[in-house]
Motif scaffolding. Structure first.
Motif, short mmCIF file in Angstrom:
data_model
loop_
_atom_site.label_atom_id
_atom_site.label_comp_id
_atom_site.label_asym_id
_atom_site.label_seq_id
_atom_site.Cartn_x
_atom_site.Cartn_y
_atom_site.Cartn_z
N PHE A 123 -1.31 -6.62 2.97
CA PHE A 123 -2.53 -5.81 2.90
C PHE A 123 -2.32 -4.72 1.87
O PHE A 123 -1.25 -4.11 1.81
CB PHE A 123 -2.87 -5.20 4.26
CG PHE A 123 -3.53 -6.17 5.19
CD1 PHE A 123 -4.91 -6.32 5.18
CD2 PHE A 123 -2.78 -6.94 6.05
CE1 PHE A 123 -5.52 -7.23 6.03
CE2 PHE A 123 -3.39 -7.86 6.90
CZ PHE A 123 -4.76 -8.00 6.89
N MET A 124 -3.37 -4.49 1.06
CA MET A 124 -3.28 -3.52 -0.03
C MET A 124 -4.51 -2.63 -0.01
O MET A 124 -5.59 -3.08 0.33
CB MET A 124 -3.21 -4.25 -1.38
CG MET A 124 -2.09 -5.27 -1.47
SD MET A 124 -2.15 -6.27 -2.98
CE MET A 124 -3.64 -7.24 -2.73
N ARG A 125 -4.33 -1.38 -0.38
CA ARG A 125 -5.43 -0.44 -0.50
C ARG A 125 -5.52 -0.05 -1.98
O ARG A 125 -4.51 0.22 -2.62
CB ARG A 125 -5.17 0.80 0.35
CG ARG A 125 -6.36 1.71 0.44
CD ARG A 125 -6.22 2.76 1.53
NE ARG A 125 -5.90 2.25 2.85
CZ ARG A 125 -6.79 1.72 3.70
NH1 ARG A 125 -8.03 1.61 3.35
NH2 ARG A 125 -6.40 1.30 4.89
N ALA A 126 -6.73 -0.03 -2.52
CA ALA A 126 -6.93 0.31 -3.93
C ALA A 126 -6.53 1.76 -4.18
O ALA A 126 -6.79 2.64 -3.36
CB ALA A 126 -8.38 0.08 -4.33
N THR A 127 -5.93 2.00 -5.33
CA THR A 127 -5.57 3.37 -5.73
C THR A 127 -6.83 4.10 -6.19
O THR A 127 -7.87 3.47 -6.45
CB THR A 127 -4.56 3.34 -6.88
OG1 THR A 127 -5.16 2.69 -8.00
CG2 THR A 127 -3.28 2.63 -6.47
N ASP A 128 -6.73 5.40 -6.33
CA ASP A 128 -7.89 6.18 -6.75
C ASP A 128 -8.31 5.86 -8.18
O ASP A 128 -9.44 6.10 -8.57
CB ASP A 128 -7.62 7.70 -6.60
CG ASP A 128 -6.48 8.20 -7.47
OD1 ASP A 128 -5.66 7.37 -7.93
OD2 ASP A 128 -6.39 9.42 -7.66
N TYR A 129 -7.42 5.28 -8.99
CA TYR A 129 -7.75 4.95 -10.37
C TYR A 129 -8.05 3.46 -10.56
O TYR A 129 -8.29 3.01 -11.68
CB TYR A 129 -6.63 5.38 -11.31
CG TYR A 129 -5.27 4.86 -10.91
CD1 TYR A 129 -4.83 3.62 -11.35
CD2 TYR A 129 -4.44 5.61 -10.09
CE1 TYR A 129 -3.59 3.12 -10.96
CE2 TYR A 129 -3.21 5.12 -9.70
CZ TYR A 129 -2.78 3.88 -10.15
OH TYR A 129 -1.56 3.40 -9.78
N SER A 130 -8.08 2.70 -9.48
CA SER A 130 -8.39 1.28 -9.57
C SER A 130 -9.86 1.06 -9.89
O SER A 130 -10.73 1.79 -9.41
CB SER A 130 -8.05 0.61 -8.24
OG SER A 130 -8.35 -0.76 -8.27
N LEU A 131 -10.13 0.04 -10.70
CA LEU A 131 -11.52 -0.28 -11.03
C LEU A 131 -12.24 -1.00 -9.91
O LEU A 131 -13.44 -1.08 -9.91
CB LEU A 131 -11.58 -1.13 -12.30
CG LEU A 131 -11.11 -0.42 -13.57
CD1 LEU A 131 -11.15 -1.36 -14.74
CD2 LEU A 131 -11.96 0.82 -13.84
N ILE A 132 -11.48 -1.53 -8.97
CA ILE A 132 -12.10 -2.19 -7.83
C ILE A 132 -11.68 -1.43 -6.57
O ILE A 132 -10.53 -1.08 -6.40
CB ILE A 132 -11.69 -3.68 -7.76
CG1 ILE A 132 -12.46 -4.41 -6.65
CG2 ILE A 132 -10.22 -3.85 -7.61
CD1 ILE A 132 -12.29 -5.91 -6.68
#
Length: 148
Positions: A138-147
């Motif tokens: 399981f992964m959580r998008a970073t604050d700078y991720s485009l998705i």
């Protein structure tokens, strides 16, 4: 999980992100995060098949699984087969998105209990089991991720 496998998965995620940006064009350069986006999680799953069964697994996903995922609240993000041997012979890697970890648990439970899924699985495994190993991250998008 081995370092080599993590590097392969990280590479796949990087390729996915690049494809996402190119596919969305300028619209992808800025994604507004909603309050719900903070809970959204992505799940990367790696399936290893028994020898000679990768095409049967791809057919099951193509014809049944992806549609059933959507029915149960999972968002199909992407599906990949590695280019390098020996993984290209027996490995399917995919990413799906869930509203939250709790939603993921509920979706997987509903999916596994779905009569249509159980029938598709039984029919596809009439000649023997397809999958020998499943790994999930399981992964959580970073604050700078485009998705998000």
């Amino acid at each position: 999980m081995t370092r080599k496998k993590l590097c392969v998965m990280a590479g796949i995620c990087a390729v996915f992100a690049a494809g996402y940006v190119l596919g969305r064009g300028a619209a992808a350069t800025r994604v507004e995060a909603s309050p719900r986006a903070a809970e959204r999680v992505f799940e990367m799953r790696t399936y290893t098949t028994h020898e000679g069964k990768l095409e049967a697994l791809n057919a099951r996903f193509r014809n049944h699984t992806t549609r059933l995922f959507e029915r149960h609240g999972m968002t199909n993000v992407g599906y990949w087969v590695p280019e390098e041997a020996p993984l290209r012979e027996n490995t399917l890697i995919y990413i799906i998105a869930h509203a939250s970890r709790e939603a993921a648990q509920k979706s997987w439970q509903a999916f596994s209990n779905d009569a249509e899924w159980q029938k598709a699985k039984a029919e596809s495994e009439a000649g023997g089991k397809i999958v020998s190993k499943v790994e999930s991250v399981f992964m959580r998008a970073t604050d700078y991720s485009l998705i998000k």
